[in-house]
Design a protein around this motif. Structure first.
Motif, mmCIF file in Angstrom:
data_model
loop_
_atom_site.group_PDB
_atom_site.id
_atom_site.type_symbol
_atom_site.label_atom_id
_atom_site.label_comp_id
_atom_site.label_asym_id
_atom_site.label_seq_id
_atom_site.Cartn_x
_atom_site.Cartn_y
_atom_site.Cartn_z
ATOM 1 N N ASN A 291 0.846 -1.186 0.000
ATOM 2 C CA ASN A 291 0.000 0.000 0.000
ATOM 3 C C ASN A 291 0.885 1.240 0.000
ATOM 4 O O ASN A 291 1.312 1.712 1.056
ATOM 5 N N PRO A 292 1.192 1.784 -1.178
ATOM 6 C CA PRO A 292 2.078 2.953 -1.257
ATOM 7 C C PRO A 292 1.515 4.179 -0.557
ATOM 8 O O PRO A 292 2.262 5.108 -0.246
ATOM 9 N N ASN A 293 0.195 4.205 -0.307
ATOM 10 C CA ASN A 293 -0.442 5.358 0.318
ATOM 11 C C ASN A 293 -0.629 5.185 1.824
ATOM 12 O O ASN A 293 -1.441 5.883 2.435
ATOM 13 N N ILE A 299 3.120 -0.264 5.183
ATOM 14 C CA ILE A 299 2.958 -0.434 3.742
ATOM 15 C C ILE A 299 2.561 -1.863 3.383
ATOM 16 O O ILE A 299 1.933 -2.114 2.362
ATOM 17 N N PHE A 300 2.905 -2.827 4.258
ATOM 18 C CA PHE A 300 2.617 -4.234 3.984
ATOM 19 C C PHE A 300 1.243 -4.681 4.472
ATOM 20 O O PHE A 300 0.865 -5.824 4.288
ATOM 21 N N GLY A 301 0.505 -3.822 5.132
ATOM 22 C CA GLY A 301 -0.828 -4.189 5.570
ATOM 23 C C GLY A 301 -0.905 -4.490 7.052
ATOM 24 O O GLY A 301 0.111 -4.686 7.726
ATOM 25 N N PRO A 302 -2.130 -4.564 7.588
ATOM 26 C CA PRO A 302 -2.330 -4.668 9.041
ATOM 27 C C PRO A 302 -2.022 -6.034 9.643
ATOM 28 O O PRO A 302 -1.965 -6.149 10.868
ATOM 29 N N TYR A 303 -1.862 -7.064 8.837
ATOM 30 C CA TYR A 303 -1.597 -8.409 9.368
ATOM 31 C C TYR A 303 -0.126 -8.792 9.264
ATOM 32 O O TYR A 303 0.292 -9.834 9.776
ATOM 33 N N HIS A 304 0.680 -7.984 8.588
ATOM 34 C CA HIS A 304 2.070 -8.350 8.272
ATOM 35 C C HIS A 304 2.890 -8.536 9.545
ATOM 36 O O HIS A 304 2.977 -7.643 10.383
ATOM 37 N N HIS A 305 3.488 -9.704 9.686
ATOM 38 C CA HIS A 305 4.322 -10.070 10.836
ATOM 39 C C HIS A 305 3.547 -9.922 12.143
ATOM 40 O O HIS A 305 4.101 -9.550 13.176
ATOM 41 N N ARG A 306 2.264 -10.269 12.058
ATOM 42 C CA ARG A 306 1.391 -10.253 13.228
ATOM 43 C C ARG A 306 0.636 -11.578 13.316
ATOM 44 O O ARG A 306 0.554 -12.332 12.336
ATOM 45 N N HIS A 307 0.055 -11.830 14.477
ATOM 46 C CA HIS A 307 -0.683 -13.081 14.673
ATOM 47 C C HIS A 307 -2.010 -13.106 13.919
ATOM 48 O O HIS A 307 -2.677 -14.148 13.886
ATOM 49 N N THR A 308 -2.370 -12.001 13.304
ATOM 50 C CA THR A 308 -3.602 -11.957 12.520
ATOM 51 C C THR A 308 -3.402 -12.472 11.089
ATOM 52 O O THR A 308 -4.361 -12.466 10.304
ATOM 53 N N ASP A 309 -2.187 -12.915 10.753
ATOM 54 C CA ASP A 309 -1.951 -13.477 9.420
ATOM 55 C C ASP A 309 -2.431 -14.928 9.410
ATOM 56 O O ASP A 309 -1.651 -15.871 9.461
ATOM 57 N N THR A 310 -3.757 -15.084 9.336
ATOM 58 C CA THR A 310 -4.405 -16.391 9.428
ATOM 59 C C THR A 310 -5.220 -16.663 8.165
ATOM 60 O O THR A 310 -5.321 -15.827 7.265
ATOM 61 N N MET A 311 -5.858 -17.818 8.131
ATOM 62 C CA MET A 311 -6.695 -18.182 6.988
ATOM 63 C C MET A 311 -7.886 -17.246 6.824
ATOM 64 O O MET A 311 -8.473 -17.172 5.738
#
Length: 333
Positions: A291-293, A299-311
């Motif tokens: 997300n360049p903006n 920039i990588f989004g709200p789940y990046h390297h977080r425990h919310t990176d799930t199915m």
């Protein structure tokens, strides 16, 4: 600024008219291009989704863990089942914190005798820490999108190539890079370690699986499964292989996936493609959600390297958009 944009638009329109003549001639050229296109097999998003879910079911695929080993064995078995010539690069590398990592790159080749080759890649390991999260920052993440989605798309492409009656006219190599996500956190108290990320692609770029291996170009898939993902044109991709970026984005838009493949420029990021370009000397682009903006956000989004990176983040529609676009590119080389 508006005046400049309007001027640019008029200039582009003028150039197009002068080179191709009337509107009818332009339409004729576009119709001829469409007629000449090879129809790629259908990409099965349900199957790709199941491949992502299977990886997550193993648990975090952190090097030196049982889940990592079991996932590697499963990937190798699937690729052999799908008729690929499979090689494994097993090696050790020291991480930024001194940990000796037992790693393996997995390489699957189709039509290995073809001189004209296309390289597709993704990383199959997951982040050992959730360093961007607010809780349990020292625990590994599931990596459904960051790792799992790219592997899921590649495995479905492998299955499709094996089952398709018509094969592409090029050789295809799939590389599953290891050790991509064991890089040094930004807030690490340890001394800075250069090139701590993308260990598998660094190793492969210096030790290719075939002597003097060359590919026409490569496509890296990273974080390609999230709901409503947007793939702008990443900086290093444009720097090293802009014509490949144009080819892939044109294909995605032609197939109806303009909501995903955005004609928007994004900053350069250090990912596996950087080392394939700079060390391996193979032009490779990165299809990666950015997300360049984002401004002061991630920039990588709200789940990046977080425990919310799930199915819960994984969308079959996004997997379909990426997988079908890549297949189209393969079949039209």
């Amino acid at each position: 600024m508006l005046a400049l944009l309007l001027c640019g638009t008029l200039c582009l329109t003028g150039c197009d008219s002068s080179e191709k003549g009337s509107t009818g001639q332009v339409a004729a050229v576009e119709e001829e291009e469409t007629a000449a296109m090879v129809q790629a097999p259908d990409f099965n998003a349900d199957s790709a989704y199941a491949f992502v879910a299977k990886q997550v079911a193993f648990g975090p695929r952190v090097p030196n863990t049982a889940a990592h080993y079991q996932t590697g064995e499963w990937i190798v078995a699937r690729l052999k089942e799908y008729g690929a010539q499979v090689q494994e690069q097993k090696f050790q590398m020291k991480a930024y914190d001194g940990t000796v990592l037992n790693l393996r790159n997995i390489i699957a080749s189709y039509n290995p005798g073809a001189a004209n080759r296309i390289l597709l890649a993704a990383h199959w390991d997951t982040r050992p820490v959730a360093d961007k999260d607010d809780t349990n920052t020292d625990k590994p993440i599931e990596g459904a999108n960051d790792g799992g989605s790219g592997v899921g798309v590649l495995l479905e492409i492998a299955r499709t190539l094996q089952q398709a009656q018509q094969k592409p006219d090029v050789g295809v190599d799939l590389i599953f890079f290891d050790g991509e996500d064991y890089g040094q956190p930004d807030d690490s108290p340890m001394p800075y370690v250069q090139d701590s990320w993308c260990l598998g692609s660094q190793y492969w770029s210096k030790n290719k699986h075939v002597a003097n291996y060359r590919a026409k170009f490569g496509i890296l898939l990273d974080m390609v499964g999230a709901e409503n993902a947007r793939f702008p044109r990443e900086g290093y991709s444009r720097q090293f292989a802009n014509e490949v970026v144009n080819k892939v984005w044109k294909a995605g838009n032609r197939l109806g996936y303009s909501d995903y493949f955005k004609y928007q420029n994004a900053p350069a990021i250090t990912d596996d493609h950087y080392y394939v370009n700079t060390i391996g000397k193979i032009r490779m682009i990165d299809i990666v959600e950015l997300n360049p903006n984002a401004g002061s956000g991630d920039i990588f989004g709200p789940y990046h390297h977080r425990h919310t990176d799930t199915m819960d983040n994984i969308s079959k529609n996004t997997l379909k958009a990426v997988g079908q676009t890549v297949l189209h590119v393969l079949y039209n080389e």
